[in-house]
Design a protein around this motif. Structure first.
Motif, PDB file in Angstrom:
ATOM      1  N   LEU A  62     -32.535  -4.725 -41.192  1.00  0.00           N
ATOM      2  CA  LEU A  62     -33.572  -4.261 -40.448  1.00  0.00           C
ATOM      3  C   LEU A  62     -33.769  -5.292 -39.182  1.00  0.00           C
ATOM      4  O   LEU A  62     -34.548  -5.640 -38.737  1.00  0.00           O
ATOM      5  N   GLY A  63     -32.810  -5.046 -38.282  1.00  0.00           N
ATOM      6  CA  GLY A  63     -32.799  -5.265 -36.809  1.00  0.00           C
ATOM      7  C   GLY A  63     -33.242  -4.298 -35.973  1.00  0.00           C
ATOM      8  O   GLY A  63     -33.635  -3.206 -36.266  1.00  0.00           O
ATOM      9  N   LEU A  64     -32.641  -4.448 -34.825  1.00  0.00           N
ATOM     10  CA  LEU A  64     -32.964  -3.260 -33.547  1.00  0.00           C
ATOM     11  C   LEU A  64     -32.461  -2.116 -34.149  1.00  0.00           C
ATOM     12  O   LEU A  64     -33.206  -1.134 -33.867  1.00  0.00           O
ATOM     13  N   MET A  65     -31.210  -1.981 -34.815  1.00  0.00           N
ATOM     14  CA  MET A  65     -30.650  -0.779 -35.029  1.00  0.00           C
ATOM     15  C   MET A  65     -31.030   0.010 -36.336  1.00  0.00           C
ATOM     16  O   MET A  65     -31.658   0.964 -36.204  1.00  0.00           O
ATOM     17  N   GLY A  66     -31.091  -0.980 -37.217  1.00  0.00           N
ATOM     18  CA  GLY A  66     -31.914  -0.364 -38.498  1.00  0.00           C
ATOM     19  C   GLY A  66     -33.263   0.000 -38.245  1.00  0.00           C
ATOM     20  O   GLY A  66     -33.727   1.060 -38.873  1.00  0.00           O
ATOM     21  N   GLY A  67     -34.059  -0.723 -37.431  1.00  0.00           N
ATOM     22  CA  GLY A  67     -35.322  -0.251 -37.321  1.00  0.00           C
ATOM     23  C   GLY A  67     -35.626   0.831 -36.238  1.00  0.00           C
ATOM     24  O   GLY A  67     -36.581   1.738 -36.708  1.00  0.00           O
ATOM     25  N   SER A  68     -34.675   0.923 -35.518  1.00  0.00           N
ATOM     26  CA  SER A  68     -34.633   2.192 -34.585  1.00  0.00           C
ATOM     27  C   SER A  68     -34.190   3.629 -35.498  1.00  0.00           C
ATOM     28  O   SER A  68     -34.957   4.655 -35.199  1.00  0.00           O
TER      29      SER A  68
ATOM     30  N   LEU B 158     -36.254   8.337 -38.294  1.00  0.00           N
ATOM     31  CA  LEU B 158     -36.062   9.133 -39.443  1.00  0.00           C
ATOM     32  C   LEU B 158     -37.524   9.455 -40.155  1.00  0.00           C
ATOM     33  O   LEU B 158     -37.837  10.338 -40.883  1.00  0.00           O
ATOM     34  N   ARG B 159     -38.423   8.137 -40.224  1.00  0.00           N
ATOM     35  CA  ARG B 159     -39.690   8.368 -40.569  1.00  0.00           C
ATOM     36  C   ARG B 159     -40.557   9.540 -39.974  1.00  0.00           C
ATOM     37  O   ARG B 159     -41.242  10.017 -40.377  1.00  0.00           O
ATOM     38  N   ARG B 160     -40.460   9.373 -38.593  1.00  0.00           N
ATOM     39  CA  ARG B 160     -41.060  10.260 -37.861  1.00  0.00           C
ATOM     40  C   ARG B 160     -40.797  11.799 -37.940  1.00  0.00           C
ATOM     41  O   ARG B 160     -41.392  12.612 -38.092  1.00  0.00           O
TER      42      ARG B 160
ATOM     43  N   ALA C 255     -42.513  -4.271 -40.401  1.00  0.00           N
ATOM     44  CA  ALA C 255     -42.164  -2.765 -40.240  1.00  0.00           C
ATOM     45  C   ALA C 255     -43.024  -1.958 -40.870  1.00  0.00           C
ATOM     46  O   ALA C 255     -43.253  -0.640 -40.446  1.00  0.00           O
ATOM     47  N   VAL C 256     -43.707  -2.460 -41.754  1.00  0.00           N
ATOM     48  CA  VAL C 256     -44.743  -1.703 -42.833  1.00  0.00           C
ATOM     49  C   VAL C 256     -45.787  -1.594 -42.024  1.00  0.00           C
ATOM     50  O   VAL C 256     -46.481  -0.452 -41.650  1.00  0.00           O
ATOM     51  N   ALA C 257     -46.287  -2.659 -41.316  1.00  0.00           N
ATOM     52  CA  ALA C 257     -47.381  -2.714 -40.526  1.00  0.00           C
ATOM     53  C   ALA C 257     -47.637  -1.863 -39.294  1.00  0.00           C
ATOM     54  O   ALA C 257     -48.400  -1.355 -38.834  1.00  0.00           O
ATOM     55  N   HIS C 258     -46.253  -1.853 -38.644  1.00  0.00           N
ATOM     56  CA  HIS C 258     -46.196  -0.740 -37.794  1.00  0.00           C
ATOM     57  C   HIS C 258     -45.653   0.471 -38.169  1.00  0.00           C
ATOM     58  O   HIS C 258     -45.154   1.315 -37.120  1.00  0.00           O
ATOM     59  N   GLU C 259     -45.661   0.856 -39.254  1.00  0.00           N
ATOM     60  CA  GLU C 259     -45.381   2.100 -39.557  1.00  0.00           C
ATOM     61  C   GLU C 259     -43.933   2.582 -39.314  1.00  0.00           C
ATOM     62  O   GLU C 259     -43.654   3.766 -39.012  1.00  0.00           O
ATOM     63  N   ILE C 260     -43.127   1.457 -39.222  1.00  0.00           N
ATOM     64  CA  ILE C 260     -41.653   1.892 -38.990  1.00  0.00           C
ATOM     65  C   ILE C 260     -40.807   2.223 -40.381  1.00  0.00           C
ATOM     66  O   ILE C 260     -39.978   3.109 -40.334  1.00  0.00           O
ATOM     67  N   ILE C 261     -41.494   1.640 -41.364  1.00  0.00           N
ATOM     68  CA  ILE C 261     -40.706   1.958 -42.787  1.00  0.00           C
ATOM     69  C   ILE C 261     -42.042   2.493 -43.802  1.00  0.00           C
ATOM     70  O   ILE C 261     -43.187   2.037 -43.382  1.00  0.00           O
ATOM     71  N   ASP C 262     -41.700   2.967 -44.786  1.00  0.00           N
ATOM     72  CA  ASP C 262     -42.492   3.395 -45.735  1.00  0.00           C
ATOM     73  C   ASP C 262     -43.091   1.883 -46.905  1.00  0.00           C
ATOM     74  O   ASP C 262     -43.970   2.032 -47.403  1.00  0.00           O
ATOM     75  N   GLY C 263     -41.890   1.078 -46.918  1.00  0.00           N
ATOM     76  CA  GLY C 263     -41.987   0.027 -47.910  1.00  0.00           C
ATOM     77  C   GLY C 263     -40.443  -0.665 -48.003  1.00  0.00           C
ATOM     78  O   GLY C 263     -39.481  -0.271 -47.239  1.00  0.00           O
ATOM     79  N   GLY C 264     -40.543  -1.696 -48.309  1.00  0.00           N
ATOM     80  CA  GLY C 264     -39.221  -2.557 -48.660  1.00  0.00           C
ATOM     81  C   GLY C 264     -39.413  -3.801 -49.129  1.00  0.00           C
ATOM     82  O   GLY C 264     -40.649  -4.352 -49.788  1.00  0.00           O
TER      83      GLY C 264
ATOM     84  N   GLY D 136     -33.882  -7.353 -32.884  1.00  0.00           N
ATOM     85  CA  GLY D 136     -35.059  -7.719 -33.830  1.00  0.00           C
ATOM     86  C   GLY D 136     -35.869  -6.556 -34.191  1.00  0.00           C
ATOM     87  O   GLY D 136     -35.737  -5.600 -33.079  1.00  0.00           O
ATOM     88  N   VAL D 137     -36.199  -6.339 -35.177  1.00  0.00           N
ATOM     89  CA  VAL D 137     -37.008  -5.007 -35.596  1.00  0.00           C
ATOM     90  C   VAL D 137     -38.408  -4.889 -34.601  1.00  0.00           C
ATOM     91  O   VAL D 137     -38.595  -3.665 -34.444  1.00  0.00           O
ATOM     92  N   GLU D 138     -38.668  -6.040 -34.066  1.00  0.00           N
ATOM     93  CA  GLU D 138     -39.761  -5.568 -33.235  1.00  0.00           C
ATOM     94  C   GLU D 138     -39.495  -4.917 -31.880  1.00  0.00           C
ATOM     95  O   GLU D 138     -40.445  -4.554 -31.151  1.00  0.00           O
ATOM     96  N   ASN D 139     -38.290  -5.126 -31.550  1.00  0.00           N
ATOM     97  CA  ASN D 139     -37.708  -4.120 -30.274  1.00  0.00           C
ATOM     98  C   ASN D 139     -37.391  -2.749 -30.741  1.00  0.00           C
ATOM     99  O   ASN D 139     -36.526  -2.001 -29.875  1.00  0.00           O
TER     100      ASN D 139
END
Lengths: 287, 287
Positions: B14-20, B25-27, B45-54, B132-135
């Motif tokens: 879950l870096g930049l690409m995985g996060g993007s 996909l979640r959207r 990623a959960v807090a920022h609603e990027i993923i449902d869980g992990g 990084g996932v933050e980006n």
């Protein structure tokens, strides 16, 4: 609001750069005339209100009425033009230019010039991948640098006048370098990068790759669309500095190649870290 | 509105690409989980609603519940991860990836993989100079290319599924290349250009030039900010193709240097005209 003296301005050479200067100065309220090679250029510029008037020949009266003359010619014809027409300059006239190289121009012109006029050289580091007066656009100055390159022969008044010109044209940053510092800098920042972009386009037939091209490649090769007449002349007139920069770059590129060939991952990472660290100084652009 | 089957999607790495990918996909309404190295990454990623869980470990249940798994790992750990955890895949699961090189990954994974799951490789040619996932930012896909690199082992259904994935993620263009074609293309368009940008930054200490830097130089060196861990690995794993491209470029650059040294203006102009002509195919960007 800043203002420059010498309000009757003549532009010699009406291409992209001359036209953009004219556009900006006329809009600021200066009286702007031009001398171009072809009458159509003058007609176009008059019709589009880029200049107040002009001629397709070095008319003595037109030259003699200008308080300031801005040369936007190729370096090869610039020195000859001044030699052939300087008898017409108004006494006390201020001359400046837009030439992309300085050593080979500035000293020659100052050497041959009448003592009652002054030439203060400048390089507006702005441009486009297109040319001609039809593409004139003074917005190209707004994020660009303007460099004044005085010599010992120049007066402080002329240097100040030229800096003011850069500022009223709207350049982001106005600075002063010697002709030698300028040519070394431009060899690296501009000429070397153009050589690289050209080599990248010509090293293999890559047209079938257009479908896969990302922004990085497009950014890197944007300047590979190049005015061959102008740039070949600029390269040749800065040959020593450009060859030095090309050899520095080629040596470094070869080192990276050897690290890769030797599968020296740590060596590669070292180069990448240094690159990242240095590039940080250049980013973001100070706007 | 296009839709892909396999609606329970697991992202591994879950870096930049995985996060993007996750964000997009979640959207779109898919259920997206992730496995990352560090718990903080999952929490963010959960807090920022990027993923449902992990989870921060290869949990058998999490892996076993995914209809599709997207690998966004560095190439070096990717093959090992599949070898170590493939017993947990759901029968019929579809696997894909984002790896920037293909030959050294695709065949190894397809060779070792359980016969009841399928790996169809893809390369999203998108990125940023940060990581990084933050980006995470799924807008990076919108002007980018997405390349599916199937082998003879892949089913037409998997190729279609993977192309659909690229389209729903919002890529501008989805195409298909063999792993070999892909690696040669990427060696030229991406890896060579990164080598050039790095060499340009490291060939001399140029920080004092920042004041004179124009857009051309900034554009050319934007990619000189480089993730040394990832890129050194990508370079080494594509060594043969990249060395070939580097040698082609260096030879051409040297030719231009010789033309300049010999003051062969017509030869320089010839190169510039060819460059201009070729670059026209790449400009404007087909958007």
């Amino acid at each position: 609001m800043e203002w420059i003296s010498k309000s009757n301005i003549l532009i010699v050479g009406l291409g992209l750069m001359g036209g953009s200067y004219a556009m900006a100065l006329r809009r600021l309220g200066y009286h702007v005339t031009a001398i171009a090679r072809r009458q159509e250029t003058i007609d176009y510029a008059v019709a589009h209100e880029i200049i107040d008037g002009g001629l397709a020949e070095p008319d003595p009266e037109l030259i003699g009425s200008a308080d300031a003359v801005i040369f936007a010619l190729y370096p090869g014809v610039f020195v000859d033009w001044v030699r052939d027409n300087q008898q017409h300059f108004k006494p006390g006239a201020m001359l400046t230019d837009v030439t992309g190289i300085k050593r080979c121009i500035v000293y020659d012109i100052q050497e041959l010039l009448r003592p009652d006029v002054e030439f203060i050289a400048a390089h507006p580091m702005a441009g486009k991948e297109v040319y001609g007066v039809e593409n004139s656009d003074d917005r190209i100055f707004h994020n660009a640098n303007y460099i004044v390159t005085p010599t010992k022969r120049n007066t402080p008044q002329a240097v100040e006048w030229c800096k003011s010109l850069g500022r009223i044209l709207g350049f982001r940053k106005v600075s002063v370098l010697s002709p030698e510092e300028h040519d070394e800098m431009i060899g690296f920042l501009s000429q070397l990068t153009h050589c690289i972009a050209v080599a990248l386009m010509t090293c293999s037939d890559n047209r079938h790759l257009v479908d896969y091209t990302g922004d990085s490649f497009r950014d890197l090769t944007r300047i590979a669309r190049i005015n061959d007449g102008m740039w070949s002349e600029l390269f040749l007139k800065n040959k020593d500095a450009l060859l030095r920069q090309m050899d520095l770059f080629a040596g470094e590129f070869q080192q990276i190649r050897e690290l890769l060939a030797a599968e020296d991952r740590e060596g590669l990472r070292e180069k990448m870290r240094l690159s990242t660290q240095r590039r940080a100084y250049f980013n973001p652009a100070p706007r």
